[in-house]
Structures are given as structure tokens and as C-alpha cells.
Design a protein around this motif. Structure first.
Motif, mmCIF file in Angstrom:
data_model
loop_
_atom_site.group_PDB
_atom_site.id
_atom_site.type_symbol
_atom_site.label_atom_id
_atom_site.label_comp_id
_atom_site.label_asym_id
_atom_site.label_seq_id
_atom_site.Cartn_x
_atom_site.Cartn_y
_atom_site.Cartn_z
ATOM 1 N N GLY A 171 0.806 -1.221 0.000
ATOM 2 C CA GLY A 171 0.000 0.000 0.000
ATOM 3 C C GLY A 171 0.837 1.267 0.000
ATOM 4 O O GLY A 171 0.485 2.256 -0.638
ATOM 5 N N HIS A 172 1.987 1.236 0.699
ATOM 6 C CA HIS A 172 2.852 2.417 0.775
ATOM 7 C C HIS A 172 3.846 2.506 -0.375
ATOM 8 O O HIS A 172 4.310 3.574 -0.723
ATOM 9 N N SER A 173 4.215 1.365 -0.959
ATOM 10 C CA SER A 173 5.263 1.371 -1.988
ATOM 11 C C SER A 173 4.774 1.899 -3.325
ATOM 12 O O SER A 173 5.574 2.304 -4.167
ATOM 13 N N GLY A 174 3.459 1.881 -3.549
ATOM 14 C CA GLY A 174 2.926 2.326 -4.832
ATOM 15 C C GLY A 174 3.161 1.333 -5.945
ATOM 16 O O GLY A 174 3.033 1.667 -7.117
ATOM 17 N N ALA A 175 3.506 0.105 -5.594
ATOM 18 C CA ALA A 175 3.802 -0.920 -6.601
ATOM 19 C C ALA A 175 2.539 -1.284 -7.377
ATOM 20 O O ALA A 175 1.471 -1.482 -6.809
ATOM 21 N N GLU A 176 2.714 -1.367 -8.699
ATOM 22 C CA GLU A 176 1.621 -1.763 -9.596
ATOM 23 C C GLU A 176 2.180 -2.685 -10.659
ATOM 24 O O GLU A 176 3.380 -2.664 -10.937
ATOM 25 N N GLY A 177 1.323 -3.474 -11.279
ATOM 26 C CA GLY A 177 1.735 -4.322 -12.399
ATOM 27 C C GLY A 177 2.852 -5.273 -12.019
ATOM 28 O O GLY A 177 2.770 -6.009 -11.034
ATOM 29 N N LYS A 178 3.930 -5.220 -12.799
ATOM 30 C CA LYS A 178 5.074 -6.108 -12.587
ATOM 31 C C LYS A 178 5.700 -5.904 -11.206
ATOM 32 O O LYS A 178 6.045 -6.867 -10.521
ATOM 33 N N ALA A 179 5.826 -4.651 -10.784
ATOM 34 C CA ALA A 179 6.423 -4.365 -9.465
ATOM 35 C C ALA A 179 5.554 -4.936 -8.350
ATOM 36 O O ALA A 179 6.071 -5.416 -7.337
ATOM 37 N N LEU A 180 4.246 -4.919 -8.529
ATOM 38 C CA LEU A 180 3.351 -5.495 -7.530
ATOM 39 C C LEU A 180 3.543 -7.012 -7.467
ATOM 40 O O LEU A 180 3.618 -7.586 -6.374
ATOM 41 N N ARG A 181 3.651 -7.664 -8.630
ATOM 42 C CA ARG A 181 3.898 -9.116 -8.652
ATOM 43 C C ARG A 181 5.227 -9.445 -7.981
ATOM 44 O O ARG A 181 5.343 -10.427 -7.244
ATOM 45 N N GLU A 182 6.250 -8.617 -8.222
ATOM 46 C CA GLU A 182 7.548 -8.830 -7.570
ATOM 47 C C GLU A 182 7.407 -8.712 -6.053
ATOM 48 O O GLU A 182 7.913 -9.552 -5.307
ATOM 49 N N ALA A 183 6.724 -7.655 -5.599
ATOM 50 C CA ALA A 183 6.563 -7.423 -4.162
ATOM 51 C C ALA A 183 5.812 -8.580 -3.506
ATOM 52 O O ALA A 183 6.190 -9.033 -2.419
#
Length: 171
Positions: free
Chosen positions: A130-142
């Protein structure tokens, strides 16, 4: 009198794929560390033999004759490591990093051989999605990073419980 050799290997586990960061047949690492790494699905094979020894099939091993060569190799490998920007960290590591230092020695008088391995590990940090702003590929990595860290925590807890049970048996 003994003869000794020290070698270094370096690999990362990125999106559940082990990848050599110091391959012997590759060009210099790309300095754009945000590049797409999904083309590296042909990762290293991590195997365990019947005696429980772990081997990493295809991992390059570099003989090091000096501290300067070791540092240069590590710098080279770090430049190839998967990183990406998040709202929390501009250069967030997206992988778990393992550096293997291996020693081989032989007693010249007896001919007896010895091998030692030491792994240095840098785990990717967990992320509050929620804080990292990860979306798409970065969200899958996280999600993958957090999942693997949870699995590691479960392993450590299981080892702790096992040692507690063994200690109770001794009393």
C-alpha cells in the motif's frame, strides 16, 4: 604444507528463478538495472544430493587471487542485480542475493582434500504494498518477495520448534 584455492560465485533469486550474476560467457552487466528480466526463465538448477549437499548446476565459479579481484567481481555482479524504483526506495532490490565463497585445499604430504563453502545472503526487503505504490510487474515482484520471506520465516520457526522438542527429549 597445503595448497589452497579460493573461488567466488554470485547469483540472485528473482521471481523464483535463480540467475547467475557472474556468468563466464556473458557481456558486461547492463547498467540499466530496471530492464526486463523475464527473459531469464532458463535459470540455474538448484539440486540436493542424497547426502543433503546442495549443488547449483551451471553456476560460474571464479578463482580469486586477491581481495581486489573479489571486490571487482562483487561490484560486477551487483551491477547485474534486479532492482527497481518504488515510492519507498529508488533502488529497491527485487531479488534475494547469494554470494558463495568456496575454498579447496589439499595437504601436500597426505594428499587429503578439503572443501569449504560459505554463503553470504542479502534478502530482498519486505514491502508494504500500500505504501510502496507498486503496480503491475512491481506489484507481482513485491508479492513474490513477501511470500518468499514468509516461507523463510516458517522454515526458521519450524527449526526452532524442532530444536525445542529435541531439547525436551534430553531432559
Amino acid at each position: 604444507l597445503a595448497e589452497m584455492q579460493v573461488s567466488l560465485s554470485m547469483f540472485e533469486i528473482y521471481n523464483e528463478v535463480a540467475r547467475d550474476l557472474l556468468p563466464t560467457s556473458a557481456p558486461a552487466p547492463d547498467r540499466d538495472r530496471n530492464r526486463d528480466r523475464d527473459s531469464h526463465q532458463d535459470g540455474l538448477k538448484i539440486l540436493q544430493d542424497r547426502k543433503g549437499h546442495v549443488t547449483i548446476e551451471g553456476l560460474a565459479e571464479h578463482v580469486i587471487e586477491s581481495a581486489q579481484k573479489a571486490v571487482a567481481l562483487i561490484d560486477h555482479g551487483m551491477a547485474a542485480r534486479a532492482v527497481g524504483a518504488t515510492n519507498l526506495n529508488e533502488h529497491s532490490s527485487r531479488s534475494h542475493l547469494l554470494i558463495r565463497v568456496m575454498t579447496r585445499s589439499m595437504d601436500k604430504k597426505s594428499g587429503q582434500r578439503f572443501v569449504g563453502k560459505m554463503y553470504l545472503v542479502d534478502l530482498a526487503g519486505s514491502e508494504n504494498v500500500g505504501h510502496s505504490g507498486a503496480e503491475g510487474k512491481a506489484l507481482r515482484e513485491a508479492i513474490g518477495i513477501n511470500k518468499s520471506l514468509s516461507a523463510l520465516a516458517n522454515c526458521i520457526y519450524a527449526l526452532y520448534k524442532q530444536s525445542q522438542a529435541e531439547n525436551k527429549e534430553k531432559v
